[in-house]
Every structure is written in C-alpha cells, then in structure tokens.
Design a protein around this motif. Structure first.
Motif, PDB file in Angstrom:
ATOM      1  N   HIS A  59       0.831  -1.201   0.000  1.00  0.00           N
ATOM      2  CA  HIS A  59       0.000   0.000   0.000  1.00  0.00           C
ATOM      3  C   HIS A  59       0.870   1.259   0.000  1.00  0.00           C
ATOM      4  CE1 HIS A  59      -3.963   1.893   0.724  1.00  0.00           C
ATOM      5  NE2 HIS A  59      -3.262   2.802   1.388  1.00  0.00           N
ATOM      6  N   LEU A  60       1.890   1.278   0.855  1.00  0.00           N
ATOM      7  CA  LEU A  60       2.787   2.437   0.898  1.00  0.00           C
ATOM      8  C   LEU A  60       3.559   2.587  -0.407  1.00  0.00           C
ATOM      9  CD1 LEU A  60       4.211   2.157   4.538  1.00  0.00           C
ATOM     10  CD2 LEU A  60       2.669   3.919   3.658  1.00  0.00           C
ATOM     11  N   ALA A  61       4.005   1.470  -0.984  1.00  0.00           N
ATOM     12  CA  ALA A  61       4.762   1.543  -2.238  1.00  0.00           C
ATOM     13  C   ALA A  61       3.883   2.014  -3.394  1.00  0.00           C
ATOM     14  CB  ALA A  61       5.370   0.182  -2.555  1.00  0.00           C
ATOM     15  N   ALA A  62       2.629   1.538  -3.438  1.00  0.00           N
ATOM     16  CA  ALA A  62       1.749   1.907  -4.539  1.00  0.00           C
ATOM     17  C   ALA A  62       1.337   3.378  -4.458  1.00  0.00           C
ATOM     18  CB  ALA A  62       0.505   1.017  -4.538  1.00  0.00           C
ATOM     19  N   GLU A  63       1.043   3.852  -3.266  1.00  0.00           N
ATOM     20  CA  GLU A  63       0.566   5.227  -3.137  1.00  0.00           C
ATOM     21  C   GLU A  63       1.690   6.235  -2.934  1.00  0.00           C
ATOM     22  OE1 GLU A  63      -3.955   4.489  -1.446  1.00  0.00           O
ATOM     23  OE2 GLU A  63      -2.492   5.530  -0.171  1.00  0.00           O
ATOM     24  N   GLY A  64       2.791   5.821  -2.282  1.00  0.00           N
ATOM     25  CA  GLY A  64       3.865   6.766  -1.976  1.00  0.00           C
ATOM     26  C   GLY A  64       5.162   6.530  -2.717  1.00  0.00           C
ATOM     27  N   GLY A  65       5.310   5.379  -3.355  1.00  0.00           N
ATOM     28  CA  GLY A  65       6.534   5.072  -4.077  1.00  0.00           C
ATOM     29  C   GLY A  65       7.504   4.232  -3.253  1.00  0.00           C
ATOM     30  N   ILE A  66       8.421   3.584  -3.931  1.00  0.00           N
ATOM     31  CA  ILE A  66       9.381   2.700  -3.276  1.00  0.00           C
ATOM     32  C   ILE A  66      10.322   3.458  -2.335  1.00  0.00           C
ATOM     33  CG2 ILE A  66      11.333   1.148  -3.700  1.00  0.00           C
ATOM     34  CD1 ILE A  66       9.916   0.193  -6.202  1.00  0.00           C
ATOM     35  N   PRO A  67      10.840   4.645  -2.698  1.00  0.00           N
ATOM     36  CA  PRO A  67      11.715   5.352  -1.738  1.00  0.00           C
ATOM     37  C   PRO A  67      11.013   5.654  -0.416  1.00  0.00           C
ATOM     38  CG  PRO A  67      11.954   6.279  -3.937  1.00  0.00           C
ATOM     39  CD  PRO A  67      10.808   5.338  -4.003  1.00  0.00           C
ATOM     40  N   LEU A  68       9.742   6.041  -0.457  1.00  0.00           N
ATOM     41  CA  LEU A  68       9.034   6.327   0.777  1.00  0.00           C
ATOM     42  C   LEU A  68       8.856   5.048   1.601  1.00  0.00           C
ATOM     43  CD1 LEU A  68       6.272   8.771   1.500  1.00  0.00           C
ATOM     44  CD2 LEU A  68       5.753   6.390   1.996  1.00  0.00           C
ATOM     45  N   LEU A  69       8.543   3.940   0.939  1.00  0.00           N
ATOM     46  CA  LEU A  69       8.428   2.662   1.651  1.00  0.00           C
ATOM     47  C   LEU A  69       9.745   2.310   2.328  1.00  0.00           C
ATOM     48  CD1 LEU A  69       7.142  -0.073   2.395  1.00  0.00           C
ATOM     49  CD2 LEU A  69       7.866  -0.903   0.133  1.00  0.00           C
ATOM     50  N   LEU A  70      10.856   2.457   1.613  1.00  0.00           N
ATOM     51  CA  LEU A  70      12.159   2.136   2.199  1.00  0.00           C
ATOM     52  C   LEU A  70      12.469   3.052   3.381  1.00  0.00           C
ATOM     53  CD1 LEU A  70      14.275   1.506  -1.038  1.00  0.00           C
ATOM     54  CD2 LEU A  70      13.259  -0.182   0.505  1.00  0.00           C
ATOM     55  N   GLY A  71      12.061   4.308   3.285  1.00  0.00           N
ATOM     56  CA  GLY A  71      12.267   5.222   4.402  1.00  0.00           C
ATOM     57  C   GLY A  71      11.484   4.802   5.632  1.00  0.00           C
ATOM     58  N   TYR A  72      10.236   4.400   5.433  1.00  0.00           N
ATOM     59  CA  TYR A  72       9.436   3.909   6.558  1.00  0.00           C
ATOM     60  C   TYR A  72      10.059   2.662   7.169  1.00  0.00           C
ATOM     61  CZ  TYR A  72       5.183   6.736   6.950  1.00  0.00           C
ATOM     62  OH  TYR A  72       4.281   7.738   7.225  1.00  0.00           O
ATOM     63  N   LEU A  73      10.486   1.729   6.321  1.00  0.00           N
ATOM     64  CA  LEU A  73      11.093   0.497   6.829  1.00  0.00           C
ATOM     65  C   LEU A  73      12.362   0.800   7.620  1.00  0.00           C
ATOM     66  CD1 LEU A  73      10.646  -1.904   3.767  1.00  0.00           C
ATOM     67  CD2 LEU A  73       9.335  -1.882   5.893  1.00  0.00           C
ATOM     68  N   ALA A  74      13.149   1.769   7.144  1.00  0.00           N
ATOM     69  CA  ALA A  74      14.366   2.145   7.869  1.00  0.00           C
ATOM     70  C   ALA A  74      14.022   2.754   9.224  1.00  0.00           C
ATOM     71  CB  ALA A  74      15.184   3.132   7.033  1.00  0.00           C
ATOM     72  N   LEU A  75      13.023   3.635   9.264  1.00  0.00           N
ATOM     73  CA  LEU A  75      12.631   4.277  10.517  1.00  0.00           C
ATOM     74  C   LEU A  75      12.107   3.243  11.515  1.00  0.00           C
ATOM     75  CD1 LEU A  75      12.093   6.942  12.099  1.00  0.00           C
ATOM     76  CD2 LEU A  75       9.800   6.914  11.098  1.00  0.00           C
ATOM     77  N   TRP A  76      11.153   2.435  11.087  1.00  0.00           N
ATOM     78  CA  TRP A  76      10.575   1.438  11.990  1.00  0.00           C
ATOM     79  C   TRP A  76      11.618   0.402  12.424  1.00  0.00           C
ATOM     80  CZ3 TRP A  76       5.914   0.669   8.170  1.00  0.00           C
ATOM     81  CH2 TRP A  76       5.059   1.766   8.296  1.00  0.00           C
ATOM     82  N   GLY A  77      12.414  -0.058  11.464  1.00  0.00           N
ATOM     83  CA  GLY A  77      13.424  -1.056  11.798  1.00  0.00           C
ATOM     84  C   GLY A  77      14.471  -0.525  12.751  1.00  0.00           C
ATOM     85  N   TRP A  78      14.886   0.727  12.557  1.00  0.00           N
ATOM     86  CA  TRP A  78      15.893   1.337  13.433  1.00  0.00           C
ATOM     87  C   TRP A  78      15.359   1.448  14.862  1.00  0.00           C
ATOM     88  CZ3 TRP A  78      18.938   6.286  11.604  1.00  0.00           C
ATOM     89  CH2 TRP A  78      20.071   6.435  12.405  1.00  0.00           C
TER      90      TRP A  78
END
Length: 435
Positions: free
Chosen positions: A333-352
């Motif tokens: 959902h995040l990748a489709a609506e916000g793009g792959i860079p935004l998804l990767l940013g969210y994953l980095a924030l949550w994972g960190w």
C-alpha cells in the motif's frame, strides 16, 4: 546502530539528567484514544509543540529526527505529486502529522516511569473497548454514545464484534497491542490486586480477540505470544501453542475427526483462506488480486507513487467495479501510493527504532519494554495482510509505542548505571537493572 552508539554519547541525547514525571498531555491523549480521536489528537499536537520546545537541543542530535523529518516531507510531496491531488491532499493527514509527533514522543518517554504510566493509562483505557465489544457480543449493543450534545464513541453492532472501530480486524489488532502491554505490566507489578485485574483483562481480551474472527489478529497475537515464550524459554507453552495451531489447521483442512473438537468459529475462518468462493473478501485468491493490482501500480510509478488514497480510487474503478479501501498489505500500500523510496524510508525508521528497542531490552531486561516491542512487532507483522494504520486511533497508538521504544534508548537511568556495550546484542546480561 553500533556506530551510532559509539559516536554519540548517551548523555548527549538525554532530555533530563533526572527521570521526569510523565507529561500530562501525553497521558491525556493516550486515555482518550478509545473515546474519540479528535481530542486525543488535539492533545498530542499541542504536547508535540511543547515537547519540541523543551527538548529541542537533545532531539536534534538524534539521527532519527532527520529520518522522520525527511519522511514527513516526502509524505507532503507525495500528496502534491499524486494523480489526483483532491484525493491525495486529504489522505496526507494519515501520515505526516504522526511522523512529526514521533520525535516529541520519544523525548517525553525517555525514562521508565513515563513509559510505565503510559502503559497503565493505555491498558486502563482499553477497558472501554472491552466493555463495548462484550456489549455487542452479549447484549447486541449498536449505535452511538453521547454526553449531552457531544458524540463520544460508537458501537458497530455487526455479526463480529468491532466495538468502537469500523472493522473487527481493527479491534483485533487493538486488542493484541493491549494484551502485550497488559502482559508486560503484569511482569513488573508487585501488587496482588493489580495483578488480578491484569489477569482479568488478559482473559477477557483474549476471548474477545478470538470472537473477532480476525485471522490477522490471531496471527499477530500468536506471533507475539510465541516470541515471548521463546525469550522466556517457556517450552511447555510453546508446545501448547504449537498443538493448538496444528489442531486448528487440521480442522480447517477437514481431516477426519478434528472438526468435532475445534470450534467452528476457528476452522471456518481458516478454511475461507483458500476458498475462492468465500464472501466478503475472505479468500486469499481475492487478496492476491489486490496485491497484483498494487504491484502493477508500483511498476508504473515506482518513484513517486500514485498519491494518497489512490489505490481504492483506481481499484474500485475496474469493470466490474470492486469495493476495497486498501490492498490488504501495508507495505504494498505504501509503495503503490507513496513510491518505493518512501516505503524504504518507513522500513528504515521502523526497523531502526525496533532494533534500538530490542537492544535496550537486552540491556535492561525490562518486562514492560519487552511488551511494547512485542506489540509493535505484532503490529508490523499484521501489516502483511492488512492496513490498519489508516485508522487514526491505531496510528496514534502505534506512534506512542514507537516513541516509548525510541525513548528507551535514551533512558537516563540506563545511561548512567548500565552504559550500552560495544556489542548491541550481548549473549547474556550479568547484572540486569532492577524492575
């Protein structure tokens, strides 16, 4: 993460040299989540401004602030670059305000007492959801509750309990989070009366979770319980959980005799998973269609996405029309609506944040912190098959817990008495912090 620990001294990030009292605005916001989102969100916004003013010198030194700020800017850019800005601009408010609140929550929850009080308020407030949910089940409650002219909360009144949420799946994830918090509080509480109350809430909440018939809730709750049992080396509990799971699967597959011993509520919902004729978007075949559609959206606009709220608009415009509010996968959902860079940013924030939380728990062995980390782990695991983050109350709840886990890495007591070792995941803790 280890480079960050080595380059930035813990005392440089601590908001206060001594543990502070819990912020009233934060506890008020948490208490009002089950009642109504508007006042809860208003308190959170006002408190965020106050917290930035009080802790800015400490907040700005944390690299996570830069990542959260970058993501909030990306959320605004996604809204402006969306295919239909009239849909995308309002949808932006599902994301960027919570990103701006997160650093403020982390600074305000940087000591164990604040985190304990937050968990107490959240668990106590969940009693209202339990009351509404059991009111649906036992007495068929339905409608809205008012205090004079003000709308307070509502009861869905469907076939499956949803309490004040619009979907049983939302209630299920809410219950999983609070069951983790209640279990964490039980582990650090010495009062027999308080422990008895927590046991009652664990029992009522677990049974209501079962009655929601939410497979994502069952899976998320089972995962959190399994991880907790493994960490505590409770082998008999692991064996019992595995046995219950295998029995449910056997009944769902209609192995001879198993449906006579497993409740139909469980095996019928599991059987819908691979039944393409199952109604109400219950089959995996239906969800695969939504996932394929989301992947096609990602392929066509991988960098900027299609804009917030674009998935339901495009998916429901198909011929014949479909009715679906999201693609039943948070990450697609995040990748489709916000793009792959935004998804990767969210994953980095949550994972960190989760990595820092696990490291803090390994150093402190704090049972409540473990409950918070397990609650977030369950939440993100549920994101594989659902997108509950679109509900403002659950998003605010998740942001509060992310802030608490973030704050645990800035714990002033641990920073003084038990500095983070060079190895962020030590094999054993020789002198755990007292609870």
């Amino acid at each position: 993460m280890s480079n960050f620990s080595a380059s930035v001294a813990p005392e440089d990030l601590l908001p206060d040299p001594q543990p502070s009292q819990p912020q009233g605005w934060l506890l008020g916001s948490a208490a009002l989540i089950p009642v109504n989102l508007a006042p809860s969100l208003l308190l959170a916004v006002v408190g965020t401004v106050q917290s930035y003013g009080r802790y800015w010198e400490q907040i700005r030194r944390d690299p996570l602030l830069g990542l959260a700020g970058l993501l909030s800017a990306a959320a605004v850019a996604t809204a402006l670059l969306g295919e239909d800005w009239r849909l995308s601009l309002p949808g932006m408010f599902n994301y960027w305000p919570f990103l701006l609140m997160l650093p403020a929550f982390g600074a305000a929850l940087a000591d164990p007492e604040s985190r304990r009080r937050l968990a107490q308020v959240l668990v106590l407030g969940s009693g209202l959801m339990l009351l509404l949910g059991w009111g649906e089940v036992l007495w068929g409650w339905q409608g809205h509750l008012f205090l004079g002219p003000l709308w307070i909360t509502g009861v869905a009144g469907g076939e499956r309990p949803a309490a004040a949420f619009t979907s049983p799946n939302l209630l299920a994830i809410y219950l999983v989070i609070h069951l983790c918090l209640a279990a964490g509080l039980w582990g650090v509480t010495r009062s027999r009366l308080t422990r008895a109350g927590l046991v009652a809430m664990l029992g009522l909440g677990s049974l209501l979770l079962l009655l929601t018939a939410s497979r994502s809730g069952w899976g998320a709750g089972g995962l959190a319980l399994l991880i907790g049992l493994v960490l505590r080396r409770c082998w008999w509990g692991i064996a019992l959980l595995a046995g219950l799971g295998l029995a449910s699967l056997a009944a769902a597959l209609d192995w001879p005799g198993w449906r006579a011993v497993v409740p139909s509520l469980i095996w019928s919902r599991l059987a819908d998973t691979w039944d393409p004729q199952a109604p109400h978007f219950s089959s995996t075949a239906n969800r695969l269609d939504a996932w394929r559609f989301a992947l096609q959206m990602v392929r066509e606009r991988p960098l900027t996405g299609w804009g917030w709220q674009s998935f339901p608009a495009l998916y429901n415009a198909q011929d014949p029309p479909e009715l679906l509010g999201h693609c039943h996968n948070l990450y697609l959902h995040l990748a489709a609506e916000g793009g792959i860079p935004l998804l990767l940013g969210y994953l980095a924030l949550w994972g960190w944040i989760l990595a820092r939380g696990w490291r803090a728990w390994r150093c402190s062995q704090d049972g409540l912190l473990l409950g918070m980390v397990l609650a977030l782990t369950a939440f993100f695991a549920a994101g594989i098959v659902d997108v509950v983050i679109l509900d403002g109350r659950l998003h605010l709840l998740m942001t509060l817990l992310l802030g608490a886990v973030w704050g645990s890495s800035l714990d002033p007591l641990r920073g003084k008495q038990n500095r983070v070792p060079a190895d962020p995941f030590p094999s054993q803790v020789s002198q755990p912090m007292p609870q």
